[in-house]
Design an enzyme around this catalytic site. Structure first.
Site, PDB file in Angstrom:
ATOM      1  CB  ALA A 191      -0.943  -0.011   1.215  1.00 36.52           C
ATOM      2  CD  GLU A 193       5.890   0.139  -1.572  1.00 32.87           C
ATOM      3  OE1 GLU A 193       6.818   0.260  -0.738  1.00 32.87           O
ATOM      4  OE2 GLU A 193       4.862  -0.560  -1.368  1.00 32.87           O
ATOM      5  CG  HIS A 223       4.573   0.856  10.559  1.00 36.30           C
ATOM      6  ND1 HIS A 223       4.945  -0.445  10.780  1.00 36.30           N
ATOM      7  CD2 HIS A 223       4.877   1.120   9.270  1.00 36.30           C
ATOM      8  CE1 HIS A 223       5.447  -0.952   9.665  1.00 36.30           C
ATOM      9  NE2 HIS A 223       5.409  -0.017   8.733  1.00 36.30           N
ATOM     10  CG  PHE A 248      -9.151   5.713  -1.002  1.00 35.50           C
ATOM     11  CD1 PHE A 248      -7.846   6.172  -0.999  1.00 35.50           C
ATOM     12  CD2 PHE A 248      -9.590   4.975   0.084  1.00 35.50           C
ATOM     13  CE1 PHE A 248      -6.998   5.914   0.066  1.00 35.50           C
ATOM     14  CE2 PHE A 248      -8.759   4.710   1.153  1.00 35.50           C
ATOM     15  CZ  PHE A 248      -7.451   5.188   1.150  1.00 35.50           C
ATOM     16  NE  ARG A 262     -14.529  -2.352   4.152  1.00 38.92           N
ATOM     17  CZ  ARG A 262     -13.772  -1.295   4.435  1.00 38.92           C
ATOM     18  NH1 ARG A 262     -12.868  -1.382   5.409  1.00 38.92           N
ATOM     19  NH2 ARG A 262     -13.897  -0.179   3.759  1.00 38.92           N
TER      20      ARG A 262
END
Length: 295
Positions: A191, A193, A223, A248, A262
């Site tokens: 994610a 990149e 993180h 997105f 999802r």
């Protein structure tokens, strides 16, 4: 310049005026500035919108006072309750009609407020059957992808999820008319990149929209929040600075099970939804450009 419109009607008695006023205030009218002198008094009832309609060639088919409402059935129930409290039951049946369809694509009921020998007031309450009635005209996107070009940036990390998202996006694009040669796919490690690749693709101006797909799981990444914030910021910044819509489709979930839900298992496929959003945004941009191009 015309500022407003007031319709003035005589009511037979002070008692009838009070009753009618209470009903109208209960239904949502705003009380305006009334007046009173030695000869009588007036009650002002304010509504957000007023219209004046004139008819020729035939008698009006509706009462002289028409009140547009939302929730017509609830208004009818409130008026019926008020009528039963102020008139005999057998009178109410003759004075109050049921909501019925009209020839002008609406539903309407009428009520006659009589006082003794006087005919009193006749009112009509109506609601449009057109869901767009009264709403301002808006530019909205179509869902045809024919002739549009798309780039899809997909993260390889959590491929069990992102592959499902990618399949959902392709399904939405192809079903909506996009050609297979009009869709270019780019795979990046994770994610983090995604924003860089999306920015490079947008800057080429070869694509009408960029679709970004990825998956971050809190349990796997200490993180997690820092990565998500930077990914979201980078994608948003790329969209704003290049003017190319970026859809997105980066999932942020607590567990793998939530991500699977999802990605098509239970809660729809967010890749499909991201592609649909991209198509709509391209369509909106095309419509917004047309008036400028015509000048």
């Amino acid at each position: 310049m015309i500022k407003g419109m007031t319709l003035v009607r005589e009511v037979a008695s002070a008692e009838a005026l009070d009753k009618f006023g209470r009903l109208m205030l209960d239904l949502g009218f705003e009380q305006g500035k009334g007046w009173e002198d030695e000869n009588g008094r007036g009650l002002a009832l304010l509504a957000p919108l007023g219209n004046l309609e004139l008819v020729t060639g035939r008698a009006p088919s509706v009462p002289p006072i028409l009140i547009e409402v939302t929730g017509l059935d609830a208004v009818h129930a409130a008026v019926e309750k008020w009528m039963l409290a102020n008139y005999r039951t057998e009178e109410v049946a003759a004075l109050l009609t049921k909501p019925e369809l009209t020839h002008w694509n609406s539903r309407l009921f009428t009520v006659s407020l009589k006082d003794g020998a006087s005919d009193g007031l006749s009112l009509g309450f109506w609601q449009s059957e057109n869901p767009l009635h009264g709403k301002p005209a808006a530019i909205e996107g179509d869902l045809s992808a024919q002739g549009m070009r798309f780039a899809i940036v997909t993260a390889r990390w959590n491929a069990v999820i992102t592959d499902r998202l990618l399949q959902g996006s392709l399904d939405a694009l192809y079903r909506s008319g996009a050609g297979r040669t009009d869709v270019e796919m780019v795979r990046v490690p994770g994610a983090w990149e995604i924003p860089s690749a999306a920015r490079k693709l947008a800057e080429t101006k070869r694509f009408d929209a960029i679709i970004t797909l990825g998956c971050l799981l809190r349990g796997e990444t200490a993180h997690y929040e820092a990565i998500y914030n930077e990914v979201a910021r980078g994608i948003g910044q790329s969209q704003q600075e290049t003017g190319i819509p970026h859809a997105f489709g980066v999932l942020t979930c607590e567990t793998l099970e939530q991500a699977l839900d999802r990605a098509g298992v239970k809660a729809g496929n967010k890749g499909f939804e991201a592609a649909v959003a991209a198509i709509e945004m391209v369509s909106i941009q095309q419509k917004l450009r047309r008036p400028q191009e015509g000048k």
